[in-house]
Design a protein around this motif. Structure first.
Motif, PDB file in Angstrom:
ATOM      1  N   MET A   1     -18.107 -18.086 -14.381  1.00  0.00           N
ATOM      2  CA  MET A   1     -17.220 -18.160 -13.228  1.00  0.00           C
ATOM      3  C   MET A   1     -15.797 -18.445 -13.710  1.00  0.00           C
ATOM      4  N   THR A   2     -14.827 -17.688 -13.225  1.00  0.00           N
ATOM      5  CA  THR A   2     -13.438 -17.874 -13.625  1.00  0.00           C
ATOM      6  C   THR A   2     -12.803 -18.981 -12.807  1.00  0.00           C
ATOM      7  N   PRO A   3     -12.266 -20.049 -13.454  1.00  0.00           N
ATOM      8  CA  PRO A   3     -11.681 -21.153 -12.679  1.00  0.00           C
ATOM      9  C   PRO A   3     -10.328 -20.767 -12.098  1.00  0.00           C
ATOM     10  N   VAL A   4     -10.111 -21.165 -10.849  1.00  0.00           N
ATOM     11  CA  VAL A   4      -8.839 -20.964 -10.151  1.00  0.00           C
ATOM     12  C   VAL A   4      -8.378 -22.322  -9.652  1.00  0.00           C
ATOM     13  N   HIS A   5      -7.147 -22.694  -9.987  1.00  0.00           N
ATOM     14  CA  HIS A   5      -6.570 -23.959  -9.532  1.00  0.00           C
ATOM     15  C   HIS A   5      -5.254 -23.672  -8.805  1.00  0.00           C
ATOM     16  N   PHE A   6      -4.953 -24.481  -7.791  1.00  0.00           N
ATOM     17  CA  PHE A   6      -3.737 -24.254  -7.009  1.00  0.00           C
ATOM     18  C   PHE A   6      -3.028 -25.577  -6.748  1.00  0.00           C
ATOM     19  N   THR A   7      -1.739 -25.467  -6.512  1.00  0.00           N
ATOM     20  CA  THR A   7      -0.923 -26.617  -6.107  1.00  0.00           C
ATOM     21  C   THR A   7      -0.583 -26.442  -4.633  1.00  0.00           C
ATOM     22  N   PRO A   8      -0.978 -27.372  -3.764  1.00  0.00           N
ATOM     23  CA  PRO A   8      -0.708 -27.216  -2.331  1.00  0.00           C
ATOM     24  C   PRO A   8       0.794 -27.193  -2.048  1.00  0.00           C
ATOM     25  N   ALA A   9       1.146 -26.547  -0.960  1.00  0.00           N
ATOM     26  CA  ALA A   9       2.545 -26.452  -0.543  1.00  0.00           C
ATOM     27  C   ALA A   9       2.803 -27.420   0.604  1.00  0.00           C
ATOM     28  N   SER A  10       3.914 -28.112   0.507  1.00  0.00           N
ATOM     29  CA  SER A  10       4.308 -28.990   1.609  1.00  0.00           C
ATOM     30  C   SER A  10       5.095 -28.227   2.670  1.00  0.00           C
ATOM     31  N   SER A  11       5.750 -27.122   2.275  1.00  0.00           N
ATOM     32  CA  SER A  11       6.478 -26.275   3.219  1.00  0.00           C
ATOM     33  C   SER A  11       6.732 -24.914   2.569  1.00  0.00           C
ATOM     34  N   ARG A  12       6.908 -23.900   3.430  1.00  0.00           N
ATOM     35  CA  ARG A  12       7.202 -22.524   3.027  1.00  0.00           C
ATOM     36  C   ARG A  12       6.195 -21.991   1.998  1.00  0.00           C
ATOM     37  N   GLY A  13       4.949 -22.394   2.139  1.00  0.00           N
ATOM     38  CA  GLY A  13       3.915 -21.890   1.241  1.00  0.00           C
ATOM     39  C   GLY A  13       3.273 -20.616   1.774  1.00  0.00           C
ATOM     40  N   TRP A  14       2.482 -19.976   0.934  1.00  0.00           N
ATOM     41  CA  TRP A  14       1.726 -18.774   1.296  1.00  0.00           C
ATOM     42  C   TRP A  14       0.250 -19.123   1.307  1.00  0.00           C
ATOM     43  N   ILE A  15      -0.520 -18.362   2.087  1.00  0.00           N
ATOM     44  CA  ILE A  15      -1.963 -18.588   2.130  1.00  0.00           C
ATOM     45  C   ILE A  15      -2.622 -17.757   1.043  1.00  0.00           C
ATOM     46  N   ALA A  16      -3.555 -18.382   0.312  1.00  0.00           N
ATOM     47  CA  ALA A  16      -4.262 -17.732  -0.799  1.00  0.00           C
ATOM     48  C   ALA A  16      -5.741 -17.646  -0.466  1.00  0.00           C
ATOM     49  N   PHE A  17      -6.316 -16.448  -0.692  1.00  0.00           N
ATOM     50  CA  PHE A  17      -7.748 -16.215  -0.537  1.00  0.00           C
ATOM     51  C   PHE A  17      -8.333 -15.985  -1.933  1.00  0.00           C
ATOM     52  N   SER A  18      -9.409 -16.693  -2.251  1.00  0.00           N
ATOM     53  CA  SER A  18      -9.969 -16.622  -3.602  1.00  0.00           C
ATOM     54  C   SER A  18     -11.457 -16.324  -3.539  1.00  0.00           C
ATOM     55  N   THR A  19     -11.917 -15.368  -4.388  1.00  0.00           N
ATOM     56  CA  THR A  19     -13.333 -15.108  -4.613  1.00  0.00           C
ATOM     57  C   THR A  19     -13.608 -15.247  -6.110  1.00  0.00           C
ATOM     58  N   GLU A  20     -14.782 -14.883  -6.544  1.00  0.00           N
ATOM     59  CA  GLU A  20     -15.139 -15.066  -7.951  1.00  0.00           C
ATOM     60  C   GLU A  20     -14.425 -14.088  -8.872  1.00  0.00           C
ATOM     61  N   SER A  21     -13.892 -12.969  -8.352  1.00  0.00           N
ATOM     62  CA  SER A  21     -13.263 -11.980  -9.225  1.00  0.00           C
ATOM     63  C   SER A  21     -11.928 -11.468  -8.724  1.00  0.00           C
ATOM     64  N   ARG A  22     -11.373 -12.033  -7.670  1.00  0.00           N
ATOM     65  CA  ARG A  22     -10.063 -11.578  -7.196  1.00  0.00           C
ATOM     66  C   ARG A  22      -9.407 -12.655  -6.343  1.00  0.00           C
ATOM     67  N   VAL A  23      -8.055 -12.569  -6.280  1.00  0.00           N
ATOM     68  CA  VAL A  23      -7.248 -13.508  -5.511  1.00  0.00           C
ATOM     69  C   VAL A  23      -6.193 -12.710  -4.758  1.00  0.00           C
ATOM     70  N   LEU A  24      -5.995 -13.020  -3.480  1.00  0.00           N
ATOM     71  CA  LEU A  24      -4.949 -12.418  -2.666  1.00  0.00           C
ATOM     72  C   LEU A  24      -4.092 -13.526  -2.083  1.00  0.00           C
ATOM     73  N   VAL A  25      -2.789 -13.482  -2.367  1.00  0.00           N
ATOM     74  CA  VAL A  25      -1.837 -14.453  -1.844  1.00  0.00           C
ATOM     75  C   VAL A  25      -0.912 -13.703  -0.906  1.00  0.00           C
ATOM     76  N   VAL A  26      -0.808 -14.135   0.377  1.00  0.00           N
ATOM     77  CA  VAL A  26      -0.066 -13.416   1.402  1.00  0.00           C
ATOM     78  C   VAL A  26       0.983 -14.346   2.000  1.00  0.00           C
ATOM     79  N   GLY A  27       2.218 -13.846   2.128  1.00  0.00           N
ATOM     80  CA  GLY A  27       3.291 -14.608   2.748  1.00  0.00           C
ATOM     81  C   GLY A  27       3.565 -14.124   4.152  1.00  0.00           C
ATOM     82  N   ALA A  28       2.730 -14.515   5.107  1.00  0.00           N
ATOM     83  CA  ALA A  28       2.891 -14.075   6.494  1.00  0.00           C
ATOM     84  C   ALA A  28       2.143 -15.035   7.395  1.00  0.00           C
TER      85      ALA A  28
END
Length: 401
Positions: A1-28
């Motif tokens: 399994m590939t590890p994914v780590h993130f730093t939370p946003a306090s403001s103006r962040g984007w939402i990130a979707f993570s699965t075992e083999s891909r990541v989608l980060v969307v700013g909307a």
């Protein structure tokens, strides 16, 4: 399994979707329907195409900024697609940074030997918390790190040793056991009927004479009552179309056996059925379909399952058809290659190459022929083995898988 780590946003962040083999980060801004649609697309077999169709469904101008990462644990390759104010820093055999700022469409790259990728949202404020794991789910982030696992080599299966047969102990003092002698079953006597046992008279019965006595026979038989009997052979009675020749009398008579020429034999019926039965033809075997692939100078292979635009910073001005074109960035800062240099598309079974009015043009070299320069804006059909030269040492070869 590939590890994914993130730093939370306090403001103006984007939402990130993570699965075992891909990541989608969307700013909307998102709602429940969008979250469910993205989550379903990321877990599909054709996740890249379905995710791009979802993001660009309302047109290119309404497409939100995003970063899409897809990696393979088998080959170790990483595909990165970036649009808008987001940066992806790649670490591996050659460190590289991709940014979608100022690009009208998006940037797409396929890279090998990448060990990690850091996605940073421009302008987002990070919360004062340590990096948190994100294996499968969604979160509002300011940055995200993907540690791409090295490809796992194929391990040969360990052969299983066959069990050694164990000999049963033999008692030397025991007397040998004699095999039983098979006893022949007595044959049943066959009874031979005698003349006294058969009552011949009992087997004879009188035929009913009612209705027969009223008819008088003559030397001609019964033709006076029914008229002359009409005899037709099987070949004459068979229904045939106008194009079929009538069989001769010789063909309808079986020369073997006691045949009077009028009796219907099974051989005659088989012959007639054989004439009218259509010959079955075996269905032609369809050859297996081949997948056309473009081989880049660095060895990467891009399947031509949708239109492909190649250039120093390719972009899409308009979309024709039902498939969004794939963008491949080559050449880096080489000014010999235009921003959107050439287009590849598969029309039926034919590969069509079009030079998009590039600055220095495009040259093609088909197998066994001299190289020639394409006319700007004119689609040209090429075959497998053709080398397309964009200049600056950048080539693409048409191949099949």
């Amino acid at each position: 399994m590939t590890p994914v780590h993130f730093t939370p946003a306090s403001s103006r962040g984007w939402i990130a979707f993570s699965t075992e083999s891909r990541v989608l980060v969307v700013g909307a801004s998102v709602d429940d329907a969008f979250v469910e649609a993205v989550w379903s697309a990321l877990r599909a077999d054709d996740a890249l195409q379905r995710s791009l169709d979802l993001l660009t469904g309302k047109g290119l101008s309404a497409t939100p900024p995003f970063a899409l990462l897809d990696w393979s644990a088998v080959s170790g390759s990483l595909r990165v697609i970036v649009r808008g104010d987001v940066t992806v820093a790649l670490t591996g055999a050659a460190d590289e940074s991709l940014s979608g700022t100022g690009v009208s469409t998006w940037i797409e790259r396929l890279l090998d030997e990448v060990t990690s990728a850091v996605v940073t949202v421009d302008g987002a404020l990070a919360a004062e918390t340590p990096a948190l794991p994100l294996v499968s789910g969604a979160a509002w982030i300011s940055s995200l790190t993907v540690a791409v696992a090295e490809p796992t080599p194929f391990a040969e299966p360990t052969p299983v040793a066959e069990p050694t047969p164990v000999a049963e102990p033999v008692d030397a003092t025991a007397a040998p056991v004699a095999e039983p002698t098979p006893v022949a079953e007595p044959e049943a006597p066959v009874a031979t009927p005698t003349t006294a046992e058969i009552d011949i008279e009992a087997t004879v019965s009188d035929a009913p004479s009612e209705g027969i006595d009223s008819l008088e026979t003559s030397a001609e038989g019964y033709d006076y009552a029914f008229g002359d009997t009409m005899y037709r052979s099987v070949a004459d009675a068979a229904v045939r179309d106008g194009s079929e020749e009538a069989p001769t009398a010789e063909a309808s008579v079986d020369p073997v056996g006691d045949h009077d020429g009028h009796t219907v034999l099974t051989s005659d019926i088989a012959k007639l059925r054989g004439r009218r039965r259509p010959k079955t033809q075996a269905a032609p075997v369809q050859p297996a379909a081949q997948t056309v692939t473009l081989v880049l100078s660095n060895g990467a292979r891009e399947p031509l399952t949708q239109p492909i635009l190649v250039g120093r910073s390719p972009s899409v001005s308009q979309v024709s058809g039902d498939k969004m074109p794939r963008l491949i960035t080559v050449g880096g800062a080489d000014q010999d290659i235009s921003r959107t240099h050439v287009r590849f598309v598969l029309e039926g079974d034919t590969v069509v190459v079009t030079d998009l009015h590039s600055r220095n043009g495009t040259t093609i070299a088909m197998p066994g022929k001299e190289a020639q320069k394409l006319r700007a804006g004119e689609p040209t059909s090429v075959i497998v083995g053709t080398v397309v030269d964009l200049g600056g040492g950048v080539t693409l070869t048409v191949d099949e898988d």
